[in-house]
Write a protein that holds these residues in place. Sequence first.
Motif, PDB file in Angstrom:
ATOM      1  N   HIS A 124       0.624  -1.170   0.031  1.00  0.00           N
ATOM      2  CA  HIS A 124       0.068   0.004  -0.018  1.00  0.00           C
ATOM      3  C   HIS A 124       0.855   1.288   0.021  1.00  0.00           C
ATOM      4  O   HIS A 124       1.927   1.272   0.580  1.00  0.00           O
ATOM      5  CB  HIS A 124      -1.053  -0.026   1.206  1.00  0.00           C
ATOM      6  CG  HIS A 124      -2.005  -1.121   1.204  1.00  0.00           C
ATOM      7  ND1 HIS A 124      -2.794  -1.179   0.083  1.00  0.00           N
ATOM      8  CD2 HIS A 124      -2.208  -1.949   2.108  1.00  0.00           C
ATOM      9  CE1 HIS A 124      -3.658  -2.116   0.519  1.00  0.00           C
ATOM     10  NE2 HIS A 124      -3.435  -2.708   1.532  1.00  0.00           N
ATOM     11  N   PHE A 125       0.355   2.246  -0.749  1.00  0.00           N
ATOM     12  CA  PHE A 125       1.017   3.487  -0.927  1.00  0.00           C
ATOM     13  C   PHE A 125      -0.028   4.590  -0.155  1.00  0.00           C
ATOM     14  O   PHE A 125      -1.060   4.596  -0.571  1.00  0.00           O
ATOM     15  CB  PHE A 125       1.426   3.944  -2.221  1.00  0.00           C
ATOM     16  CG  PHE A 125       2.765   2.945  -2.582  1.00  0.00           C
ATOM     17  CD1 PHE A 125       4.074   3.645  -2.383  1.00  0.00           C
ATOM     18  CD2 PHE A 125       2.587   1.870  -3.136  1.00  0.00           C
ATOM     19  CE1 PHE A 125       5.069   2.900  -3.007  1.00  0.00           C
ATOM     20  CE2 PHE A 125       3.696   1.163  -3.470  1.00  0.00           C
ATOM     21  CZ  PHE A 125       4.965   1.771  -3.263  1.00  0.00           C
ATOM     22  N   ILE A 126       0.431   5.439   0.358  1.00  0.00           N
ATOM     23  CA  ILE A 126      -0.240   6.407   1.203  1.00  0.00           C
ATOM     24  C   ILE A 126       0.168   7.951   0.689  1.00  0.00           C
ATOM     25  O   ILE A 126       1.429   8.069   0.520  1.00  0.00           O
ATOM     26  CB  ILE A 126      -0.405   6.662   2.560  1.00  0.00           C
ATOM     27  CG1 ILE A 126      -0.767   5.472   2.918  1.00  0.00           C
ATOM     28  CG2 ILE A 126      -1.509   7.487   3.197  1.00  0.00           C
ATOM     29  CD1 ILE A 126      -0.787   4.882   4.673  1.00  0.00           C
ATOM     30  N   ALA A 127      -0.851   8.621   0.033  1.00  0.00           N
ATOM     31  CA  ALA A 127      -0.260  10.170  -0.321  1.00  0.00           C
ATOM     32  C   ALA A 127      -1.315  11.218   0.324  1.00  0.00           C
ATOM     33  O   ALA A 127      -2.041  10.858   1.202  1.00  0.00           O
ATOM     34  CB  ALA A 127      -0.181  10.090  -1.906  1.00  0.00           C
ATOM     35  N   GLY A 138       1.217   5.121 -12.838  1.00  0.00           N
ATOM     36  CA  GLY A 138       1.514   5.065 -11.535  1.00  0.00           C
ATOM     37  C   GLY A 138       1.846   6.150 -10.829  1.00  0.00           C
ATOM     38  O   GLY A 138       1.141   6.348  -9.665  1.00  0.00           O
ATOM     39  N   ALA A 139       2.304   7.308 -11.349  1.00  0.00           N
ATOM     40  CA  ALA A 139       2.182   8.594 -10.745  1.00  0.00           C
ATOM     41  C   ALA A 139       0.957   9.275 -10.514  1.00  0.00           C
ATOM     42  O   ALA A 139       0.514   9.879  -9.385  1.00  0.00           O
ATOM     43  CB  ALA A 139       3.115   9.703 -11.411  1.00  0.00           C
ATOM     44  N   LEU A 140      -0.030   9.086 -11.496  1.00  0.00           N
ATOM     45  CA  LEU A 140      -1.357   9.479 -11.441  1.00  0.00           C
ATOM     46  C   LEU A 140      -2.156   8.693 -10.376  1.00  0.00           C
ATOM     47  O   LEU A 140      -2.986   9.410  -9.614  1.00  0.00           O
ATOM     48  CB  LEU A 140      -2.190   9.438 -12.519  1.00  0.00           C
ATOM     49  CG  LEU A 140      -3.488  10.347 -12.804  1.00  0.00           C
ATOM     50  CD1 LEU A 140      -3.239  11.612 -12.767  1.00  0.00           C
ATOM     51  CD2 LEU A 140      -4.002   9.890 -14.220  1.00  0.00           C
ATOM     52  N   ALA A 141      -1.977   7.470 -10.086  1.00  0.00           N
ATOM     53  CA  ALA A 141      -2.269   6.649  -9.236  1.00  0.00           C
ATOM     54  C   ALA A 141      -2.106   7.091  -7.842  1.00  0.00           C
ATOM     55  O   ALA A 141      -3.275   7.161  -7.026  1.00  0.00           O
ATOM     56  CB  ALA A 141      -2.104   5.060  -9.170  1.00  0.00           C
ATOM     57  N   ILE A 142      -0.863   7.480  -7.383  1.00  0.00           N
ATOM     58  CA  ILE A 142      -0.659   7.806  -6.128  1.00  0.00           C
ATOM     59  C   ILE A 142      -1.120   9.444  -5.867  1.00  0.00           C
ATOM     60  O   ILE A 142      -1.185   9.699  -4.653  1.00  0.00           O
ATOM     61  CB  ILE A 142       0.850   7.850  -5.854  1.00  0.00           C
ATOM     62  CG1 ILE A 142       1.251   7.840  -4.346  1.00  0.00           C
ATOM     63  CG2 ILE A 142       1.523   8.713  -6.554  1.00  0.00           C
ATOM     64  CD1 ILE A 142       0.531   6.725  -3.778  1.00  0.00           C
ATOM     65  N   GLY A 143      -1.146  10.252  -7.108  1.00  0.00           N
ATOM     66  CA  GLY A 143      -1.758  11.674  -6.769  1.00  0.00           C
ATOM     67  C   GLY A 143      -3.011  11.808  -6.265  1.00  0.00           C
ATOM     68  O   GLY A 143      -3.983  10.753  -6.290  1.00  0.00           O
ATOM     69  N   GLY A 144      -3.153  12.861  -5.511  1.00  0.00           N
ATOM     70  CA  GLY A 144      -4.677  13.029  -4.785  1.00  0.00           C
ATOM     71  C   GLY A 144      -5.420  14.092  -5.469  1.00  0.00           C
ATOM     72  O   GLY A 144      -6.439  14.430  -4.961  1.00  0.00           O
ATOM     73  N   ASN A 145      -5.221  14.453  -6.745  1.00  0.00           N
ATOM     74  CA  ASN A 145      -6.081  15.370  -7.396  1.00  0.00           C
ATOM     75  C   ASN A 145      -7.388  14.734  -8.280  1.00  0.00           C
ATOM     76  O   ASN A 145      -7.073  13.897  -9.131  1.00  0.00           O
ATOM     77  CB  ASN A 145      -5.207  16.249  -8.284  1.00  0.00           C
ATOM     78  CG  ASN A 145      -6.073  17.235  -9.095  1.00  0.00           C
ATOM     79  OD1 ASN A 145      -6.881  17.203  -9.838  1.00  0.00           O
ATOM     80  ND2 ASN A 145      -6.004  18.581  -8.410  1.00  0.00           N
ATOM     81  N   LEU A 156      -6.218   2.711 -12.646  1.00  0.00           N
ATOM     82  CA  LEU A 156      -5.094   3.214 -11.661  1.00  0.00           C
ATOM     83  C   LEU A 156      -5.175   2.101 -10.540  1.00  0.00           C
ATOM     84  O   LEU A 156      -6.222   1.469 -10.192  1.00  0.00           O
ATOM     85  CB  LEU A 156      -5.527   4.566 -11.362  1.00  0.00           C
ATOM     86  CG  LEU A 156      -5.772   5.595 -12.096  1.00  0.00           C
ATOM     87  CD1 LEU A 156      -5.749   7.104 -11.300  1.00  0.00           C
ATOM     88  CD2 LEU A 156      -4.425   5.837 -12.830  1.00  0.00           C
ATOM     89  N   VAL A 157      -3.909   1.807 -10.199  1.00  0.00           N
ATOM     90  CA  VAL A 157      -3.712   0.975  -9.090  1.00  0.00           C
ATOM     91  C   VAL A 157      -4.352   1.883  -8.102  1.00  0.00           C
ATOM     92  O   VAL A 157      -4.103   3.081  -7.616  1.00  0.00           O
ATOM     93  CB  VAL A 157      -2.273   0.584  -8.632  1.00  0.00           C
ATOM     94  CG1 VAL A 157      -1.924  -0.203  -7.651  1.00  0.00           C
ATOM     95  CG2 VAL A 157      -1.837  -0.121 -10.035  1.00  0.00           C
ATOM     96  N   PRO A 158      -5.005   0.906  -6.858  1.00  0.00           N
ATOM     97  CA  PRO A 158      -5.540   1.552  -5.843  1.00  0.00           C
ATOM     98  C   PRO A 158      -4.614   2.381  -4.912  1.00  0.00           C
ATOM     99  O   PRO A 158      -3.489   1.720  -4.704  1.00  0.00           O
ATOM    100  CB  PRO A 158      -6.419   0.690  -4.896  1.00  0.00           C
ATOM    101  CG  PRO A 158      -6.562  -0.343  -6.007  1.00  0.00           C
ATOM    102  CD  PRO A 158      -5.452  -0.561  -6.846  1.00  0.00           C
ATOM    103  N   SER A 159      -4.779   3.377  -4.348  1.00  0.00           N
ATOM    104  CA  SER A 159      -3.904   4.116  -3.287  1.00  0.00           C
ATOM    105  C   SER A 159      -4.796   4.721  -2.380  1.00  0.00           C
ATOM    106  O   SER A 159      -5.892   4.713  -2.534  1.00  0.00           O
ATOM    107  CB  SER A 159      -2.876   5.012  -4.003  1.00  0.00           C
ATOM    108  OG  SER A 159      -3.739   6.182  -4.566  1.00  0.00           O
ATOM    109  N   HIS A 160      -4.095   5.131  -1.359  1.00  0.00           N
ATOM    110  CA  HIS A 160      -4.929   5.980  -0.300  1.00  0.00           C
ATOM    111  C   HIS A 160      -4.442   7.231   0.026  1.00  0.00           C
ATOM    112  O   HIS A 160      -3.167   7.577  -0.174  1.00  0.00           O
ATOM    113  CB  HIS A 160      -4.612   4.930   1.024  1.00  0.00           C
ATOM    114  CG  HIS A 160      -4.980   3.445   0.644  1.00  0.00           C
ATOM    115  ND1 HIS A 160      -6.125   2.955   0.819  1.00  0.00           N
ATOM    116  CD2 HIS A 160      -4.077   2.738   0.438  1.00  0.00           C
ATOM    117  CE1 HIS A 160      -6.008   1.523   0.459  1.00  0.00           C
ATOM    118  NE2 HIS A 160      -4.708   1.471   0.289  1.00  0.00           N
ATOM    119  N   HIS A 161      -5.168   8.149   0.563  1.00  0.00           N
ATOM    120  CA  HIS A 161      -4.906   9.534   0.929  1.00  0.00           C
ATOM    121  C   HIS A 161      -5.341  10.097   2.118  1.00  0.00           C
ATOM    122  O   HIS A 161      -6.486   9.655   2.843  1.00  0.00           O
ATOM    123  CB  HIS A 161      -5.703  10.366  -0.237  1.00  0.00           C
ATOM    124  CG  HIS A 161      -4.894  10.118  -1.771  1.00  0.00           C
ATOM    125  ND1 HIS A 161      -5.635   8.968  -2.471  1.00  0.00           N
ATOM    126  CD2 HIS A 161      -4.068  10.251  -2.259  1.00  0.00           C
ATOM    127  CE1 HIS A 161      -5.137   8.739  -3.625  1.00  0.00           C
ATOM    128  NE2 HIS A 161      -3.980   9.652  -3.592  1.00  0.00           N
TER     129      HIS A 161
END
Length: 441
Positions: A124-127, A138-145, A156-161
């Motif tokens: 898991h990645f959190i941003a 990948g960069a868009l997936a971690i981004g929070g916009n 997008l791969v799921p990420s968390h914010h």
Amino acid sequence: MTKVFHRNPRQSLPIAVAGQGVELIDNKGKRYIDASGGAAVSCLGHGHPRVIGAIKQQVDNIAYAHTSFFTTEVSETLAETLAEAAPGDLNHVYFVSGGSEAVEAALKLARQYFVEIGQPERRHFIARRQSYHGNTLGALAIGGNAWRREPFLPLLVPSHHVAPCYAYRDQRADESAEQYAQRLADELEAKILELGSETVAAFVAETVVGATAGAVAPVGGYFQKIRAVCDKYGVLLILDEVMSGMGRTGYMFACEEDGAVPDIVTIAKGLGAGYQPIGAMLSSGRIYNAIVQGSGFFQHGHTYIGHATACAAALAVQRTIVEERLLQNVQARGKQLRARLREVLGAHPNIGDVRGRGLFVGVEFVADRATKETLDPALKLHAKLKSTAMQNGLLIYPMGGTVDGIRGDHVLFAPPFISTEDNIEQIVERFVMSVIAVLPL
């Protein structure tokens, strides 16, 4: 009829034909002060003879050699230069061609690191919400916009914010900076525990938020508290300094001002100052050694990584910044820019905040200063400001959706490090003229 697939195919663009110092010149002879450095890229301005000479010399020697066969002297020297300047043990440099690629490399390295050390469950990645880390998947997936992500969500791969450190809007009146920073660190810790601390790979954040919010710097102590939470649970800290790094804030690495060292940092833009496409990821010795002592192979790569001509340009840029002591000028001119903007526009009813570090300055617009209510998005204020400023011979970097991807407007300034006092005064004068034309007093 153009055959170029432009970003906005409906828009007709002027043709840039030359650049001199802080100015760009179009094919009709009109001059524009480049007060945003494009997108915080052109830190040495345009037409710098030392950088151009370095590029020519490198092409005469060898322009390119694929990194699966060779290294080059210039890439080795640039890596040593960056490693020596970086804080802590960020001592190994992986070159790419831009910011999005640097973030992709950082995410993949973080994942592979945990696989190599026997913790493959860390996935898991959190941003942070309203963050921007690039436009590759990948960069868009971690981004929070949310606005940038929405069309591509199925890919997008799921990420968390978690919440950003956005004191102008989110720090409570009854809260000190230290308490606010602690609240945000507690939120990150809660998210890690919610996901399962043994499953979290990294927390990713822009040291100073750039395009999506307009030079939002963290409150004092924020990243030290974030670093402590990451260390507590074995989570890597990845700092995105694609915009804010390489001297833009008055420090070579923006995180130096925050007293926190990440495990991985990404840089680009000011690394090569726009003279060649280049970016880089710097990793700690601990991560590098895990790869070397494990599989021995970073399972990643692009054709143009470590491009010799790009490295030559970047090396000349970095040497110029140091030898001409431009960081001192960045701090002085940045202080001047913020002070003058506050002095001239401080009473304007639609100016909510003037902020930033060094020559990385943001102005946020509001409908009401007391409530901080945003202007109607339908007004497209940011777009009107950009076109009006261009008419006035000024290039700025405006954006909408400052608050949540939909509401809010801001302008980002990122003038060249070589800017003089007079240049800053001209920037302020033309900007004020543009603001009053769009938002009369």
